[in-house]
Design a protein around this motif. Structure first.
Motif, short mmCIF file in Angstrom:
data_model
loop_
_atom_site.label_atom_id
_atom_site.label_comp_id
_atom_site.label_asym_id
_atom_site.label_seq_id
_atom_site.Cartn_x
_atom_site.Cartn_y
_atom_site.Cartn_z
N TYR A 8 0.83 -1.26 -0.08
CA TYR A 8 0.05 0.10 -0.09
C TYR A 8 0.91 1.06 -0.03
O TYR A 8 0.32 2.34 0.43
CB TYR A 8 -1.17 0.34 1.24
CG TYR A 8 -0.35 -0.45 2.35
CD1 TYR A 8 -0.78 -1.72 3.08
CD2 TYR A 8 0.59 0.14 3.16
CE1 TYR A 8 -0.16 -2.08 3.75
CE2 TYR A 8 1.15 -0.06 4.34
CZ TYR A 8 0.50 -1.34 4.86
OH TYR A 8 1.13 -1.85 6.08
N GLY A 9 2.16 1.16 -0.36
CA GLY A 9 3.00 2.24 -0.35
C GLY A 9 4.23 2.16 -1.37
O GLY A 9 4.05 1.04 -2.16
N ALA A 10 4.94 3.23 -1.36
CA ALA A 10 6.15 2.97 -2.10
C ALA A 10 7.39 2.79 -1.17
O ALA A 10 7.57 3.52 -0.22
CB ALA A 10 6.33 4.48 -2.75
N GLY A 11 8.09 1.69 -1.64
CA GLY A 11 9.06 1.29 -0.81
C GLY A 11 9.41 -0.03 -0.69
O GLY A 11 9.29 -0.67 -1.63
N ASN A 12 10.44 -0.27 0.28
CA ASN A 12 10.96 -1.78 0.25
C ASN A 12 10.08 -2.68 0.92
O ASN A 12 9.80 -3.01 2.00
CB ASN A 12 12.32 -1.52 1.12
CG ASN A 12 12.99 -2.85 1.36
OD1 ASN A 12 12.69 -3.78 0.53
ND2 ASN A 12 14.08 -2.95 2.22
N ALA B 78 15.87 6.41 -7.32
CA ALA B 78 15.26 6.04 -5.91
C ALA B 78 14.58 4.98 -5.78
O ALA B 78 14.74 3.95 -5.07
CB ALA B 78 14.91 7.22 -5.24
N ARG B 79 13.40 4.85 -6.58
CA ARG B 79 12.52 3.77 -6.53
C ARG B 79 13.49 2.28 -7.03
O ARG B 79 12.77 1.43 -6.04
CB ARG B 79 11.25 4.14 -7.65
CG ARG B 79 10.19 3.22 -7.55
CD ARG B 79 8.92 3.59 -8.20
NE ARG B 79 8.26 4.44 -7.42
CZ ARG B 79 8.00 5.91 -8.18
NH1 ARG B 79 8.57 5.97 -9.26
NH2 ARG B 79 7.52 6.94 -7.54
N LEU B 80 14.03 2.41 -7.83
CA LEU B 80 14.68 1.28 -8.33
C LEU B 80 15.47 0.50 -7.23
O LEU B 80 15.39 -0.59 -6.81
CB LEU B 80 15.74 1.44 -9.58
CG LEU B 80 16.47 0.54 -10.10
CD1 LEU B 80 15.88 0.02 -11.28
CD2 LEU B 80 17.89 0.83 -10.12
N CYS B 83 13.06 -0.42 -4.15
CA CYS B 83 12.14 -1.52 -4.43
C CYS B 83 12.95 -2.84 -4.55
O CYS B 83 12.65 -3.82 -4.45
CB CYS B 83 11.17 -1.14 -5.54
SG CYS B 83 9.87 -0.09 -5.28
N SER B 84 14.24 -2.50 -4.93
CA SER B 84 15.16 -3.72 -4.78
C SER B 84 15.65 -4.14 -3.42
O SER B 84 16.38 -4.94 -3.40
CB SER B 84 16.51 -3.43 -5.68
OG SER B 84 15.85 -3.10 -7.05
N GLY B 85 15.05 -3.40 -2.32
CA GLY B 85 15.73 -3.89 -1.01
C GLY B 85 16.62 -3.02 -0.16
O GLY B 85 16.85 -3.16 0.86
N ALA B 86 16.87 -1.84 -0.60
CA ALA B 86 17.64 -0.95 0.19
C ALA B 86 16.48 -0.04 0.93
O ALA B 86 15.45 -0.21 0.68
CB ALA B 86 18.24 0.29 -0.63
N ASP B 87 16.98 0.14 2.23
CA ASP B 87 16.27 0.96 3.29
C ASP B 87 16.22 2.41 3.09
O ASP B 87 15.36 3.12 3.31
CB ASP B 87 16.56 0.41 4.60
CG ASP B 87 16.56 -1.04 4.83
OD1 ASP B 87 15.39 -1.42 4.75
OD2 ASP B 87 17.61 -1.77 4.46
N LYS B 88 17.36 2.73 2.39
CA LYS B 88 17.48 4.29 2.38
C LYS B 88 18.09 4.68 1.09
O LYS B 88 18.96 3.76 0.64
CB LYS B 88 18.28 5.10 3.67
CG LYS B 88 17.56 4.63 4.92
CD LYS B 88 18.56 5.08 5.94
CE LYS B 88 18.33 4.44 7.34
NZ LYS B 88 19.25 5.00 8.31
N VAL B 89 17.96 5.86 0.53
CA VAL B 89 18.85 6.19 -0.52
C VAL B 89 19.52 7.41 -0.12
O VAL B 89 18.83 8.43 0.66
CB VAL B 89 17.98 6.82 -1.70
CG1 VAL B 89 17.74 5.30 -2.64
CG2 VAL B 89 16.92 7.73 -1.50
N ALA B 90 20.72 7.57 -0.71
CA ALA B 90 21.55 8.70 -0.28
C ALA B 90 21.76 9.70 -1.63
O ALA B 90 22.09 9.01 -2.88
CB ALA B 90 23.03 8.56 0.05
#
Lengths: 197, 240
Positions: A8-12, B78-80, B83-90
């Motif tokens: 339901y969101g954008a992210g990991n 950033a989305r890439l 969504c591939s498993g990173a928790d944060k982007v710098a």
């Protein structure tokens, strides 16, 4: 074991799937809730904001499925959805637990990003086999304010808050077990074990 | 990282190979690292594809949080990575060129995902922000830039002293203290770690929330566990 994860969101969402696969579970991701009735367990993950999640999820159906006994784990925002509402937004939550979701106090850096210790307050299958002083990983700006026999563990960050709840077939963690090293792995294993029963 | 390998230099130059990123990630996790930062400096057209594969591989092997940066220029970059498993982007150069990117990232992914990396170099009496892997000056003063990105939505700052990078001469505590006293978001100290005392200086004296080291750990001069034991013996609470 088939585990349905709500998106339901954008992210990991990748890390929780990887963690479940490591334990031999078969995760699948859904936006609409398709397959949730057939799944062995549900996961409400911790990605997004309260309103965005509550407005995009099939909330009525999820409440019904959880009430009917489906083993469910809410992580971070997913745990917050168990309550009726949040200071983060206006949408209605699942109202499965009494309490509300509040913003962390201004005396501390918000969001809380990092490791913190967990105080076990009550015996529960989810915390069995943990270290004496377990560390867990947090990324949160809000926390559940609730008091009841469902509060299994707490953490301190400007305020002492419930960080692990368990009520019948549903469980919630304010921290991220999929990012909490060996401690998190034990908690996920405990959840999958409980869901098998 | 460059071309799928971990590399490390001194003051951002003279890069040496330091190993396979997934293997190193596992080793640091086992040593007790709390978090890992991957900065990809590969500059090529294939970069996006290789980065996605790498981030996925790391995420499959890692159950601690990690940040990915280096060439994150757009929302879709950033989305890439997320969504591939990173928790944060710098983000670094892209934030300097278009500060609105920081706000958009924090609105869509949450500020907890958004690390702004600041490369600082001493110019006369003040610290100036550098861009493009510290090859260009920006005219921005470090503390005012740090405050600005906090307002824009950054959730965390990674502050690197270019002058100290890879030198093992110690973190620039003056630089770091000036940032930690100006912002109310977590600050990660970077650049210059060479001894156990240096970590204590960054965390206790400069009041940083985390300390990053690369060369020291890559070349096995210290282990994460040794650093943590030392900090713990000196009154800093650490995860064992």
């Amino acid at each position: 074991m088939r585990v349905t994860i709500f998106n339901y969101g954008a992210g990991n969402l990748f890390s929780i799937q990887a963690a479940l696969r490591k334990e031999g579970a078969k995760p699948s991701v859904t936006k609409t809730g398709s397959g949730m009735k057939e799944a062995d367990a549900l996961i409400l993950p911790g990605v997004g904001s309260f309103d965005q999640a509550a407005n995009s999820l099939p909330m009525e159906e999820i409440r019904e499925v959880i009430r009917s006994g489906k083993p469910t784990l809410g992580i971070c925002l997913g745990l917050q959805l168990f309550f009726g509402g949040s200071e983060e937004g206006r949408a209605k939550g699942l109202s499965l637990l009494k309490g509300r979701v509040r913003r962390l106090p201004p005396s501390v850096k918000v969001p809380q990003i990092g490791w913190n210790t967990l105080n076990v307050e009550r015996e529960n299958e989810l915390v069995s086999g943990l270290d004496k002083e377990p560390w867990v990983y947090y990324v949160n700006s809000y926390y559940p304010e609730t008091d009841g026999k469902w509060v299994v563990a707490t953490s301190d960050y400007g305020v002492r808050f419930p960080c692990l709840v368990a009520e019948k077939n549903f469980y919630g963690t304010q921290f991220h077990p999929e990012k909490s090293g060996a401690t998190g792995r034990t908690i996920l294993q405990n959840f999958l074990k409980a869901a098998k029963k | 990282m460059k071309g799928g390998r971990v590399v490390k230099g001194v003051k951002f130059e003279g890069l040496r190979d330091a190993g396979d990123p997934v293997e190193l990630a596992r080793r640091y996790r086992d040593e007790g690292a709390d978090e890992l930062v991957f900065l990809d400096i590969t500059a090529s057209l294939e970069k996006r594809a290789t980065l996605r594969v790498l981030v996925r591989k790391v995420a499959e092997n890692l159950d601690i949080p990690f940040t990915v940066g280096g060439g994150i220029r757009t929302m879709s970059d950033a989305r890439l990575v997320l969504c591939s498993g990173a928790d944060k982007v710098a983000v670094n150069t892209a934030a300097i060129q278009d500060p609105r990117l920081v706000t958009r990232l924090s609105e869509v992914f949450g500020s907890q995902c958004v690390v702004v990396a600041i490369d600082a170099r001493l110019q006369g009496a003040s610290y100036e922000v550098q861009s493009h892997a510290a090859t260009r000056r920006t005219g921005l003063e470090v503390v005012s830039w740090a405050k600005r990105v906090e307002e824009l939505g950054a959730g965390e700052l990674l502050v690197t002293s270019v002058d100290r990078d890879g030198t093992k001469a110690g973190y620039d505590t003056k630089l770091l203290a000036s940032v930690t006293s100006a912002v109310n978001i977590p600050v990660i100290a970077s650049g210059g770690a060479g001894t156990l005392e240096h970590f204590l200086q960054a965390l206790r004296d400069a009041r940083c929330d985390a300390a990053l080291a690369a060369s020291l750990f890559h070349y096995r001069e210290l282990t994460v566990g040794e650093v943590k034991d030392y900090l713990s013996a000196n009154g800093v609470t650490v995860r064992p």
